[in-house]
Write an enzyme that holds these catalytic residues in place. Structure first.
Site, PDB file in Angstrom:
ATOM      1  CG  ASP A 122      -1.902  -1.121   1.239  1.00 60.11           C
ATOM      2  OD1 ASP A 122      -2.219  -1.622   0.151  1.00 60.11           O
ATOM      3  OD2 ASP A 122      -2.345  -1.507   2.339  1.00 60.11           O
ATOM      4  CE  LYS A 123       0.327   8.594  -1.125  1.00 59.41           C
ATOM      5  NZ  LYS A 123      -0.648   9.665  -1.367  1.00 59.41           N
TER       6      LYS A 123
END
Length: 302
Positions: A122-123
């Site tokens: 995830d970012k």
């Protein structure tokens, strides 16, 4: 007629909003002069328009973005992704991604689908991510992931005191109402997470999580289903007493079979400074709580 109306008639393959956006961006001239969407044209003018490239057109362009390379040879590339860096281009993030950085670092990745990326973070999750530099290597890594032989361990800081080590086996799919989220749902894809309690503090627990499967947001969803969402997780958690600007999750260790040599390889990276500071703060708070407990005061008076 207004310029944006004229452009919509002349270029029906583009939406009016897109054409107006190009004009506002200074991409249009009328008789050689900068134009505005609402300005009037009467006929006979020369209109020039230079369309802005759309996201999909710039998504696979190399960009000079620093990479923390942990390992690299002719077959594999292992990077330590910082929090805040998006892995794949997509809606709202067509540029400035890990994929763009990889294409600049290793131009040969243009010949490998998805620039060799075989799994995601995830970012706002930091840590280890492996990239295949050749098609055979990509095939091998995908098969290892499917066979669940790639070992991925994460350091996580969750809200509350997790009672004991455990295993979460719960299917994950799209949230039935909030489609941007994932959730434990009966018809979801099988998902298994193992977790070990490393430290317990007053309002949080430090965990080591091992993925058996690799579903979207798996650790975040599974720990939330356990009643212990990650600290800082604004999507699955809640505003708590412990502030943190992102979900406290770091891909700490990665182990796989090298596609070229057939040998087992592993890498480990320390968590970034923000997670180290978070864990240190939790330890200090626990130490202060112990020193100020009623028993301690009673003994000191004696």
């Amino acid at each position: 007629m207004r310029l944006d109306q004229v452009l919509a008639k002349l270029l029906p393959e583009f939406s009016r909003s897109r054409l107006a956006r190009w004009v506002r961006s200074g991409r249009a001239t009328v008789d050689g002069r900068a134009a505005l969407p609402r300005q009037k044209v009467r006929g006979g003018e020369v209109i020039e328009l230079a369309p802005l490239p759309e996201g999909t057109e710039v998504a696979h362009r190399p960009e000079d973005i620093p990479l923390d390379v942990v390992f690299e040879d002719a077959t594999l590339l292992v990077v330590n992704k910082p929090a805040g860096l998006v892995v794949h281009p997509g809606s709202g993030n067509w540029q400035g991604t890990l994929l763009n950085a990889l294409l600049r670092h290793a131009p040969e990745l243009t010949g490998v689908p998805r620039a060799g990326i075989v799994h995601r973070l995830d970012k706002d999750t930091s840590g280890l991510l492996v990239v295949a530099k050749t098609l055979p290597a990509q095939t091998s890594l995908v098969r290892q992931l499917q066979a669940r032989t790639v070992k991925r361990e994460y350091l996580a800081v969750a809200n509350g005191r997790v009672a004991r080590d455990g295993r979460i086996e719960a299917p994950i799919g799209r949230h039935p109402v909030r489609r941007t989220k994932m959730a434990v749902v009966a018809r979801g894809r099988p998902a298994v997470t193992h977790y070990q309690v490393l430290e317990r503090h007053a309002g949080a627990s430090v965990l080591r999580c091992r993925l058996e499967t690799g579903r979207t947001h798996q650790i975040r969803v599974h720990l939330t289903s356990l009643g212990h969402p990650l600290i800082g997780d604004s999507t699955y958690g809640r505003r708590g007493a412990i502030p943190f600007p992102r979900q406290a999750l770091h891909a700490e260790r990665l182990e796989l079979i090298h596609p070229g040599t057939g040998k087992a390889m592993s890498w480990q990276v320390d968590p970034p400074a923000d997670m180290k500071q978070l864990i240190s703060a939790l330890r200090r708070e626990s130490a202060r709580a112990k020193r100020s407990s009623p028993i301690t005061h009673h003994l000191s008076r004696r």
